[in-house]
Write a protein that holds these residues in place. Structure first.
Motif, short mmCIF file in Angstrom:
data_model
loop_
_atom_site.label_atom_id
_atom_site.label_comp_id
_atom_site.label_asym_id
_atom_site.label_seq_id
_atom_site.Cartn_x
_atom_site.Cartn_y
_atom_site.Cartn_z
N LEU A 449 0.93 -1.28 -0.06
CA LEU A 449 -0.01 0.05 -0.12
C LEU A 449 0.88 1.28 -0.03
O LEU A 449 1.85 1.54 0.78
CB LEU A 449 -0.86 -0.03 1.38
N ASP A 450 0.51 2.12 -0.89
CA ASP A 450 1.30 3.38 -0.86
C ASP A 450 0.39 4.29 -0.09
O ASP A 450 -0.73 4.60 -0.64
CB ASP A 450 1.66 3.83 -2.29
N PRO A 451 0.77 4.91 0.94
CA PRO A 451 0.00 5.72 1.60
C PRO A 451 -0.51 7.30 0.96
O PRO A 451 -1.43 7.75 1.29
CB PRO A 451 0.53 5.92 2.97
N ARG A 452 0.41 7.56 0.15
CA ARG A 452 0.16 8.67 -0.56
C ARG A 452 -1.32 9.07 -1.08
O ARG A 452 -1.74 10.00 -1.16
CB ARG A 452 1.09 9.04 -1.77
N THR A 453 -1.70 8.11 -1.49
CA THR A 453 -2.93 8.16 -2.41
C THR A 453 -4.37 7.73 -1.46
O THR A 453 -5.38 7.73 -1.85
CB THR A 453 -3.27 7.41 -3.57
N LEU A 454 -4.15 7.57 -0.20
CA LEU A 454 -5.18 7.22 0.92
C LEU A 454 -5.51 8.58 1.40
O LEU A 454 -4.71 9.24 1.86
CB LEU A 454 -4.73 6.32 1.89
N GLN A 455 -6.76 8.87 1.53
CA GLN A 455 -7.33 10.10 1.89
C GLN A 455 -7.41 10.13 3.39
O GLN A 455 -7.34 9.00 4.04
CB GLN A 455 -8.38 10.64 1.26
N GLU A 456 -7.69 11.28 4.01
CA GLU A 456 -8.02 11.26 5.35
C GLU A 456 -9.20 10.38 5.86
O GLU A 456 -10.20 10.44 5.14
CB GLU A 456 -8.22 12.78 5.78
N GLY A 457 -8.91 9.58 6.74
CA GLY A 457 -9.75 8.73 7.33
C GLY A 457 -9.75 7.19 6.54
O GLY A 457 -10.68 6.45 6.97
N GLU A 458 -9.21 7.33 5.47
CA GLU A 458 -9.00 6.11 4.96
C GLU A 458 -8.13 4.93 5.16
O GLU A 458 -8.35 3.79 4.80
CB GLU A 458 -8.84 6.26 3.13
N ASP A 459 -7.08 5.38 6.05
CA ASP A 459 -6.38 4.32 6.76
C ASP A 459 -7.08 3.25 7.28
O ASP A 459 -6.66 2.03 7.02
CB ASP A 459 -5.43 5.13 7.66
N ALA A 460 -8.07 3.66 8.32
CA ALA A 460 -8.68 2.72 8.84
C ALA A 460 -9.55 1.66 8.13
O ALA A 460 -9.65 0.50 7.95
CB ALA A 460 -9.78 3.37 9.82
N LEU A 461 -9.96 2.36 7.06
CA LEU A 461 -10.88 1.46 5.80
C LEU A 461 -9.92 0.56 5.33
O LEU A 461 -10.38 -0.40 4.92
CB LEU A 461 -11.49 2.51 4.95
#
Ligand SMILES: *Cc1c(COP(=O)(O)O)cnc(C)c1O
Length: 473
Positions: A449-461
């Motif tokens: 997973l590249d965190p760059r394209t995960l938006q706020e709140g999407e880490d948990a998802l």
């Protein structure tokens, strides 16, 4: 025997009513006819299983016994076809995943334009008919320094409109090194020819000189055009003619000089201090070079809605505004609302960088990415532990991409979160089948997973998706 089994199945309407009563929330977004189709399909599946001899016990065919299976079936098949996905690829302007995300201000404006009447083509000062283009023209002019502006459906339409208006039935001179094909086998030269003009290609693939253009000018020439080679780079012994020189040559012969900028950035990335991003000409610089018309996309590096923006001289843009084809290519009201909201953010570059997701993601430096990766790793480790999943979740340096055919060869440093100990291909596929699918990438036999394209709140998802997918393998 099978007859008894078939008869044990509930009637569609009966099962449908039970589903409605027991699972109102699940059924809420589904019109009854769609739901009836799903129940029918579910029962048909059971009949096939009976026919094949896979079901022999009538007890599991009653409505109550079937209900849990039906709930799963409806959950899987009743979802809208077009839906949200999590982008963990690290490709910021991912054409297949919807290119740019709108800033909250732009999304809100689009939703309002969709739900309410508006002054789309109504002049509130005179109470008479107004122009839909008036809403963004002034902003575009003040942001880019151009005299006039026009917006259409996308940049392909913008290129078509420029050529259809100015070059139909005549020739346009283009450098061979700039005849690009972008994603989805969309070729610039093909769009250009559809507009009814003939391309006069000049120069060699790697080098084109002003003299090449000059020699090609005849009485059939209608314009000189530059196309930004947005998704590839020829390096080594190369030469393309700068816009300003083409402008001088074109004007000397009374011709317009046009440019398709492709991505079209309003931000000077080198000045914004983005490591690794080369200098790409900004729209402002291109306008300042004197081009008569410059086109670019609204949803590439600009970070707005899908649109094609054309800025340039009053005379050239005016001709395009009067072209009847403009009507067929016109921008819709939701797009227009989102575009105006996005452009308003650009009046304060600091605000644009923080509010426009595309800019924010491109701007995030290596340290910020590392901190984000650590947070994501913690979440995934915790979620795996809670679900009893044994896999190691590790960090590794990697690279994100700009995407959208912008800034080729220009990767952004990131930190990847790797899931080791689970077969990468199986995990990748399981993630795609989830109600909220997640797209990542496989590197060195591990799903990353590249965190760059995960938006706020999407880490948990994302952590939740991983747990659910692993459970389904
Ligand atoms: C992306 C691109 C286009 C097409 O733009 P759309 O907004 O996708 O229609 C045209 N020309 C160039 C050089 C591009 O990079």
């Amino acid at each position: 025997m099978p007859n008894t089994l078939y008869r044990a199945l509930p009637a569609t309407e009966n099962l449908l009513t039970q589903l409605h009563t027991a699972h109102a929330a699940l059924c809420a977004g589904l019109p009854r006819p769609m739901l009836r189709e799903l129940v029918n399909a579910f029962l048909q599946e059971k009949r096939c299983l009976i026919k094949e001899g896979c079901i022999t016990d009538p007890a599991i065919l009653g409505a109550t016994a079937l209900l849990p299976g039906l709930v799963t079936f409806v959950g899987q098949h009743g979802m809208p076809h077009f839906r949200r996905v999590l982008n963990a690829t690290g490709v910021v302007i991912h054409t297949n995943l919807g290119r740019s995300l709108l800033a909250p201000e732009a999304a809100k404006a689009a939703a309002e334009a969709a739900a309410w009447y508006s002054n789309l083509e109504f002049n509130l000062h005179t109470g008479a008919r107004g122009s839909r283009y008036s809403h963004v023209e002034e902003l575009l002019c003040s942001l880019t320094g151009a005299e006039a502006a026009l917006v259409v459906n996308n940049n392909a339409a913008a290129v078509f409109l420029m050529l259809d208006t100015l070059c139909k039935g005549k020739e346009v001179i283009v450098s061979r090194g700039e005849l690009v094909e972008i994603g989805g086998s969309f070729r610039i030269p093909e769009v250009m020819e559809k507009s009814g003009c003939t391309l006069h290609e000049v120069g060699a693939t790697n080098r084109t000189h002003v003299a090449d253009y000059e020699r090609a000018i005849t009485e059939r020439t209608a314009a000189i055009m530059k196309v930004h080679t947005s998704n590839f780079r020829i390096s080594g012994f190369v030469k393309q003619v700068p816009g300003s020189e083409l402008v001088a040559l074109a004007h000397q012969h009374g011709l317009p000089a046009l440019e398709d900028l492709g991505s079209g950035s309003l931000v000077n990335w080198q000045r914004a201090g983005v490591p690794g991003l080369l200098h790409e000409p900004t729209v402002q610089e291109t306008v300042a070079a004197g081009l008569d018309a410059v086109s670019f996309s609204g949803d590439k590096v600009l970070g707005g809605p899908q649109a094609g923006i054309i800025v340039g001289s009053k005379e050239t843009i005016g001709k395009m505004q009067k072209n009847p084809m403009n009507r067929a290519l016109r921008i819709d009201k939701m797009t227009l609302a989102a575009l105006e909201a996005t452009l308003r953010l650009y009046t304060d570059p600091e605000l644009a960088l923080t509010r426009i997701p595309t800019l924010r993601m491109l701007h995030a430096g290596a340290d910020a990415m590392r901190r984000h990766a650590v947070r994501l790793q913690k979440r995934v480790v915790k979620a795996f532990a809670a679900a009893g999943i044994s896999a190691s979740v590790v960090l590794r340096a990697g690279e994100s991409r700009v995407g959208g055919g912008a800034f080729p060869e220009c990767d952004l440093p990131t930190t990847l979160v790797r899931v080791e100990g689970i077969e990468a291909e199986a995990l990748r596929e399981a993630l795609l089948r989830l109600p909220l699918p997640m797209v990542g990438r496989v590197e060195d036999d591990a799903f990353c997973l590249d965190p760059r394209t995960l938006q706020e709140g999407e880490d948990a998802l994302a952590a939740g998706c991983l747990v659910e997918a692993v459970g389904g393998i």
